[in-house]
Design a protein around this motif. Sequence first.
Motif, PDB file in Angstrom:
ATOM      1  N   VAL A  35       0.891  -1.149   0.073  1.00 43.98           N
ATOM      2  CA  VAL A  35      -0.096   0.035   0.011  1.00 43.98           C
ATOM      3  C   VAL A  35       0.974   1.379  -0.098  1.00 43.98           C
ATOM      4  O   VAL A  35       0.713   2.184  -0.747  1.00 43.98           O
ATOM      5  CB  VAL A  35      -0.937   0.250   1.285  1.00 43.98           C
ATOM      6  CG1 VAL A  35      -1.708   1.145   1.130  1.00 43.98           C
ATOM      7  CG2 VAL A  35      -1.836  -1.134   1.320  1.00 43.98           C
ATOM      8  N   HIS A  86      -8.054   5.532  -8.745  1.00 50.24           N
ATOM      9  CA  HIS A  86      -9.149   4.927  -9.177  1.00 50.24           C
ATOM     10  C   HIS A  86      -9.601   5.165 -10.721  1.00 50.24           C
ATOM     11  O   HIS A  86      -9.994   4.229 -11.714  1.00 50.24           O
ATOM     12  CB  HIS A  86     -10.647   4.971  -8.603  1.00 50.24           C
ATOM     13  CG  HIS A  86     -10.720   4.012  -7.243  1.00 50.24           C
ATOM     14  ND1 HIS A  86     -11.790   4.265  -6.483  1.00 50.24           N
ATOM     15  CD2 HIS A  86      -9.818   3.243  -6.457  1.00 50.24           C
ATOM     16  CE1 HIS A  86     -11.503   3.449  -5.397  1.00 50.24           C
ATOM     17  NE2 HIS A  86     -10.182   2.885  -5.782  1.00 50.24           N
ATOM     18  N   PRO A 109      -6.255  -4.641  -9.127  1.00 52.95           N
ATOM     19  CA  PRO A 109      -7.026  -4.926  -7.958  1.00 52.95           C
ATOM     20  C   PRO A 109      -6.154  -4.113  -6.785  1.00 52.95           C
ATOM     21  O   PRO A 109      -6.833  -3.463  -5.959  1.00 52.95           O
ATOM     22  CB  PRO A 109      -6.964  -6.367  -7.805  1.00 52.95           C
ATOM     23  CG  PRO A 109      -7.127  -6.915  -9.191  1.00 52.95           C
ATOM     24  CD  PRO A 109      -5.932  -6.124  -9.809  1.00 52.95           C
ATOM     25  N   GLN A 110      -4.796  -4.307  -6.760  1.00 52.02           N
ATOM     26  CA  GLN A 110      -4.211  -3.589  -5.572  1.00 52.02           C
ATOM     27  C   GLN A 110      -4.332  -1.879  -5.726  1.00 52.02           C
ATOM     28  O   GLN A 110      -4.482  -1.339  -4.663  1.00 52.02           O
ATOM     29  CB  GLN A 110      -2.694  -4.191  -5.730  1.00 52.02           C
ATOM     30  CG  GLN A 110      -2.228  -5.353  -4.994  1.00 52.02           C
ATOM     31  CD  GLN A 110      -2.392  -6.475  -6.032  1.00 52.02           C
ATOM     32  OE1 GLN A 110      -3.113  -6.283  -6.954  1.00 52.02           O
ATOM     33  NE2 GLN A 110      -1.442  -7.565  -5.702  1.00 52.02           N
ATOM     34  N   VAL A 112      -6.867  -0.549  -7.130  1.00 47.41           N
ATOM     35  CA  VAL A 112      -8.109  -0.111  -6.531  1.00 47.41           C
ATOM     36  C   VAL A 112      -8.325  -0.008  -4.928  1.00 47.41           C
ATOM     37  O   VAL A 112      -8.934   0.763  -4.424  1.00 47.41           O
ATOM     38  CB  VAL A 112      -9.289  -1.003  -7.074  1.00 47.41           C
ATOM     39  CG1 VAL A 112     -10.838  -0.880  -6.445  1.00 47.41           C
ATOM     40  CG2 VAL A 112      -9.197  -0.942  -8.416  1.00 47.41           C
ATOM     41  N   LEU A 113      -7.741  -1.250  -4.482  1.00 45.61           N
ATOM     42  CA  LEU A 113      -7.808  -1.082  -3.060  1.00 45.61           C
ATOM     43  C   LEU A 113      -6.743  -0.183  -2.264  1.00 45.61           C
ATOM     44  O   LEU A 113      -7.230   0.291  -1.181  1.00 45.61           O
ATOM     45  CB  LEU A 113      -7.329  -2.552  -2.434  1.00 45.61           C
ATOM     46  CG  LEU A 113      -8.260  -3.809  -2.930  1.00 45.61           C
ATOM     47  CD1 LEU A 113      -7.700  -5.278  -2.639  1.00 45.61           C
ATOM     48  CD2 LEU A 113      -9.672  -3.441  -2.301  1.00 45.61           C
ATOM     49  N   THR A 114      -5.885   0.171  -2.859  1.00 44.11           N
ATOM     50  CA  THR A 114      -4.985   1.174  -2.417  1.00 44.11           C
ATOM     51  C   THR A 114      -5.781   2.794  -2.514  1.00 44.11           C
ATOM     52  O   THR A 114      -5.741   3.318  -1.457  1.00 44.11           O
ATOM     53  CB  THR A 114      -3.580   1.552  -2.977  1.00 44.11           C
ATOM     54  OG1 THR A 114      -2.969   0.292  -3.092  1.00 44.11           O
ATOM     55  CG2 THR A 114      -2.793   2.556  -2.599  1.00 44.11           C
ATOM     56  N   ASP A 116      -9.006   2.746  -2.311  1.00 40.28           N
ATOM     57  CA  ASP A 116      -9.786   2.506  -1.098  1.00 40.28           C
ATOM     58  C   ASP A 116      -9.118   3.126   0.425  1.00 40.28           C
ATOM     59  O   ASP A 116      -9.838   3.509   1.169  1.00 40.28           O
ATOM     60  CB  ASP A 116     -10.542   1.387  -0.845  1.00 40.28           C
ATOM     61  CG  ASP A 116     -11.246   0.900  -2.050  1.00 40.28           C
ATOM     62  OD1 ASP A 116     -11.752   1.843  -2.686  1.00 40.28           O
ATOM     63  OD2 ASP A 116     -11.861  -0.242  -2.032  1.00 40.28           O
ATOM     64  N   PHE A 117      -8.081   2.639   0.451  1.00 38.25           N
ATOM     65  CA  PHE A 117      -7.303   2.838   1.768  1.00 38.25           C
ATOM     66  C   PHE A 117      -7.023   4.223   1.676  1.00 38.25           C
ATOM     67  O   PHE A 117      -7.341   4.979   3.042  1.00 38.25           O
ATOM     68  CB  PHE A 117      -5.876   2.100   1.751  1.00 38.25           C
ATOM     69  CG  PHE A 117      -4.973   2.563   2.708  1.00 38.25           C
ATOM     70  CD1 PHE A 117      -5.217   1.853   3.961  1.00 38.25           C
ATOM     71  CD2 PHE A 117      -4.038   3.348   2.528  1.00 38.25           C
ATOM     72  CE1 PHE A 117      -4.481   2.296   4.924  1.00 38.25           C
ATOM     73  CE2 PHE A 117      -3.364   3.780   3.497  1.00 38.25           C
ATOM     74  CZ  PHE A 117      -3.457   3.168   4.882  1.00 38.25           C
ATOM     75  N   LEU A 119      -8.887   6.631   0.748  1.00 41.86           N
ATOM     76  CA  LEU A 119     -10.066   7.330   1.111  1.00 41.86           C
ATOM     77  C   LEU A 119     -10.357   7.161   2.675  1.00 41.86           C
ATOM     78  O   LEU A 119     -10.980   7.934   3.213  1.00 41.86           O
ATOM     79  CB  LEU A 119     -11.012   6.631   0.242  1.00 41.86           C
ATOM     80  CG  LEU A 119     -12.640   7.166   0.097  1.00 41.86           C
ATOM     81  CD1 LEU A 119     -12.532   8.677  -0.190  1.00 41.86           C
ATOM     82  CD2 LEU A 119     -13.591   6.283  -0.642  1.00 41.86           C
ATOM     83  N   ALA A 120     -10.168   6.149   3.011  1.00 41.81           N
ATOM     84  CA  ALA A 120     -10.272   5.512   4.391  1.00 41.81           C
ATOM     85  C   ALA A 120      -9.380   6.416   5.461  1.00 41.81           C
ATOM     86  O   ALA A 120      -9.832   7.058   6.402  1.00 41.81           O
ATOM     87  CB  ALA A 120     -10.065   4.109   4.942  1.00 41.81           C
TER      88      ALA A 120
END
Lengths: 327, 327
Positions: A35, A86, A109-110, A112-114, A116-117, A119-120
């Motif tokens: 990440v 994204h 995929p990694q 996209v999830l990063t 999300d991270f 954003l969090a």
Amino acid sequence: MNKDLKEQIVDLVTPDLEKVEQALEENLSPHLDLVKQIASHLLFSGGKRLRPLLFIHAARMCGYKGTNEVLFSIIFEFLHAATLLHDDVVDGADMRRGRPAAHTCWPAPQVVLTGDFLLARALDIAAGTKEPRVISVIAKITRDMSQGEIDQLAQKGRKDLTEDQYLDIIERKTAVLIQGACQCAAILAKVSRQKENALKSFGFHLGMAFQMADDLLDYTATAEQLGKNPGADMREGKLTLPLIYSLARACPKDRKWMENLMANPDVDPSQFKKLQEKLVALNAIAYTRAIARTHVDNAKKSLEIYDSSLSKSVLTLIADYAVYRKI
Amino acid sequence: MNKDLKEQIVDLVTPDLEKVEQALEENLSPHLDLVKQIASHLLFSGGKRLRPLLFIHAARMCGYKGTNEVLFSIIFEFLHAATLLHDDVVDGADMRRGRPAAHTCWPAPQVVLTGDFLLARALDIAAGTKEPRVISVIAKITRDMSQGEIDQLAQKGRKDLTEDQYLDIIERKTAVLIQGACQCAAILAKVSRQKENALKSFGFHLGMAFQMADDLLDYTATAEQLGKNPGADMREGKLTLPLIYSLARACPKDRKWMENLMANPDVDPSQFKKLQEKLVALNAIAYTRAIARTHVDNAKKSLEIYDSSLSKSVLTLIADYAVYRKI
């Protein structure tokens, strides 16, 4: 003129910029190396930190009394980076800020999830403001931006996009976030609703001007200035104002020719040069610049309600820079 | 026994379930048809609404005095749906809840952005709680879940995942959201920190038990019960507790054989049947079920601090259902 303007801004914001960089670094704190790598690839690749700087100076102009303006400012850089990650996956673009886009270095995929991270993380810091209205603004930003992207994706390849549809797309894609950063600064500084709305309006017009100038640069800047080949929007089938304006005014033969260039990834440089000349001849470059300049004027007018201050000058300079910059 | 338990729960929650469905429908409100289609495909395809129901009954058990428990409950279904959409894209799985996964019906970019949109809707509603601690919990959920997914992705195909690493993954993948839903109910009902922590602990253990039971079903249920072929985790190279336990205890020859089955998308049914028998013989099914049951016991023990109430009974029944359910 351009260089002077940029130098003036840099002189004024350098101490803030250093603090912003430090805060970004400190607040990334993921448990996972991957990440950190993916997020750093984008975050530390020469972004202008426009959004944090706007937030910081908007807060100061509003007389913000707290000590967290730098920390809170990075909410908007994390949000921005999350959407860039994204968008890169969504667009499939190869280059970003002069470097290979994240999804060309890591699996989608990694990436996209990063996103999300990040954003969090933005949300985490936003929760620290303890101000529900800030959270509402951030929720609106996220919602509008994702809808704007979906919309843009749905319109991709359409050759009949209208100017109004274009304005709607760039509002959600860019202006909403810059507007939100400015509005949140006002909310946290607890100014009147009238002053808050003034800053919101400033951010909106600045965001519109910035995106238009960006879209313009894709037709007017060199590959070296852009960090990627110009004409990328056109090759991806993404219609922006210069082309929309030209398509509506070109003779049928020229329109046909332009439509054939669109969404063609292999347009050769001589064809692209001819298109650039056509856009100039049809007045599309001047028209786009004029619309952007009107937004800058409106942005500056929105600030009239505020007394003079160093931070107000910084905001005004940044607004001018939005359309006069060459990169 | 199983049917009775499910029937008891259904009887108790049917009126709430109807309100939850209505709230989900009303609060989807996107401007774009495509978002609505993609989101609805997942949201209205027979989810159990476990998270909203837990939130509603946790809030009532805590004596929540407001009138928004149904509205706030759907925060956790939207969050859940958002992560399912992103996970589908990330995993590349073909089926979800017995229907084709969203990314097999729509392009992955649209699915990613719809996930972002649902996250934004969750945030929007959460901002309406005007409770910064709720936002912090949601930020933590989002962060942990994205990190958990990235971690799981990084571990995919590894044949030496330990039980501890597995527990860590399912905590972030599943337990954190259920724990968060329960904790937010306590926060909004303004109970003591002690009672809040008790509900948080309930949610954690319930979430762990639920995921273990889910992972178990992938080896014990039929395709009809699951809505997809069993053994999907194994074929995707995803190690879960039954296999981890078995690999650690099998003789070298059997271990070699199991390792060869993993990450093989074309395992034939007779091979899979043989594997199922092997897991039973190695006690892996019973072991996993026992660990899950311990979590259910701990979940129920966590609620001892609360007086008896109808909602406490519902929560207890749901906890039992977590491990006794057949689908």
